[in-house]
Write a protein that holds these residues in place. Sequence first.
Motif, PDB file in Angstrom:
ATOM      1  N   ASP A 114     -12.096   3.918   2.633  1.00  0.00           N
ATOM      2  CA  ASP A 114     -11.142   3.604   3.696  1.00  0.00           C
ATOM      3  C   ASP A 114      -9.862   4.441   3.646  1.00  0.00           C
ATOM      4  O   ASP A 114      -9.323   4.813   4.694  1.00  0.00           O
ATOM      5  N   LYS A 115      -9.365   4.721   2.451  1.00  0.00           N
ATOM      6  CA  LYS A 115      -8.132   5.518   2.369  1.00  0.00           C
ATOM      7  C   LYS A 115      -8.342   6.911   2.945  1.00  0.00           C
ATOM      8  O   LYS A 115      -7.471   7.455   3.645  1.00  0.00           O
TER       9      LYS A 115
ATOM     10  N   SER B 217      -3.060   4.092   9.780  1.00  0.00           N
ATOM     11  CA  SER B 217      -2.735   3.376   8.540  1.00  0.00           C
ATOM     12  C   SER B 217      -3.974   2.692   7.960  1.00  0.00           C
ATOM     13  O   SER B 217      -4.973   2.494   8.661  1.00  0.00           O
ATOM     14  N   ASP B 218      -3.875   2.302   6.680  1.00  0.00           N
ATOM     15  CA  ASP B 218      -4.959   1.548   6.052  1.00  0.00           C
ATOM     16  C   ASP B 218      -5.205   0.236   6.808  1.00  0.00           C
ATOM     17  O   ASP B 218      -6.346  -0.210   6.965  1.00  0.00           O
ATOM     18  N   ARG B 219      -4.110  -0.357   7.274  1.00  0.00           N
ATOM     19  CA  ARG B 219      -4.220  -1.626   8.014  1.00  0.00           C
ATOM     20  C   ARG B 219      -5.029  -1.440   9.305  1.00  0.00           C
ATOM     21  O   ARG B 219      -5.843  -2.291   9.665  1.00  0.00           O
ATOM     22  N   THR B 220      -4.790  -0.305   9.963  1.00  0.00           N
ATOM     23  CA  THR B 220      -5.530  -0.035  11.208  1.00  0.00           C
ATOM     24  C   THR B 220      -7.017   0.147  10.932  1.00  0.00           C
ATOM     25  O   THR B 220      -7.864  -0.303  11.702  1.00  0.00           O
TER      26      THR B 220
ATOM     27  N   ARG C 167      -8.697  -1.295   8.545  1.00  0.00           N
ATOM     28  CA  ARG C 167      -9.232  -2.652   8.332  1.00  0.00           C
ATOM     29  C   ARG C 167      -9.413  -3.366   9.674  1.00  0.00           C
ATOM     30  O   ARG C 167     -10.381  -4.109   9.877  1.00  0.00           O
ATOM     31  N   HIS C 168      -8.456  -3.117  10.593  1.00  0.00           N
ATOM     32  CA  HIS C 168      -8.553  -3.721  11.932  1.00  0.00           C
ATOM     33  C   HIS C 168      -9.811  -3.213  12.656  1.00  0.00           C
ATOM     34  O   HIS C 168     -10.544  -4.001  13.271  1.00  0.00           O
TER      35      HIS C 168
ATOM     36  N   THR D 184     -12.935  -4.972  11.360  1.00  0.00           N
ATOM     37  CA  THR D 184     -13.135  -6.341  11.859  1.00  0.00           C
ATOM     38  C   THR D 184     -13.649  -6.330  13.294  1.00  0.00           C
ATOM     39  O   THR D 184     -14.484  -7.151  13.674  1.00  0.00           O
TER      40      THR D 184
END
Length: 225
Positions: free
Chosen positions: A174-175, A184-187, A189-190, A193
Amino acid sequence: MSNNLLQQKQKILVIDDHETVLNGTIYALKQHYPEAEIRTAQTAQQLLEQLPSFKPDLVVMDLSIPEKVGEDDKSDVGIQLLKTLMQQYPTLNFTIQSSYMKALVRIKPAIDAHQGGFTVADKSLSTKEMLKRVDWALQGLTYTKDLKAIHNGLEIKQDWLTLLQLAFEEELQDKEIAKRMLVSDRTVRHYWTKVQDVLDVYPDEGKKNIRIQTEKRAREAGLID
């Protein structure tokens, strides 16, 4: 358009890297359109070289084709070629003759926006039915009922496809995916999902690896090869 008009001299370009299939398609088209000028290509490169000067009324194409002579056939090559052609020739007519139709879900928005005829014909169809889809495409009609049946309700965004390709075809973590996609890492992960929700992949109390389940479902849906 009447059958008489359809019998007028048409220009048809057929691309398929399997010689037997290519010959069979050409034979059927020549029987149905005896006055048509028909040319062939076996790679994406060959088709792109012929297209500007030939100016076909219709392109009949397989999706699993090689980029160049000597390379492996891949549905990604056909999908990218089709996407490019629809951008450069927005009124060109297409009949997609393939046994891997579900890969078209990757460019469904482009298909919906295309102004030319667009029909799909699974290679398992009879010659009569295939020629009917060709007739419809030459008339500028759209027929993607079979595709809708396969992907009913499946809405995929380009970012999600990129995520799947980087994760399962380039095997990035993911990184690294975040760096490649400039998010971003958060995006990232989004995105996971969202695509897992579309594919009906959910946590199973730790019994199954959700990433492996996502890859399996994505391949079944035709989102990756």
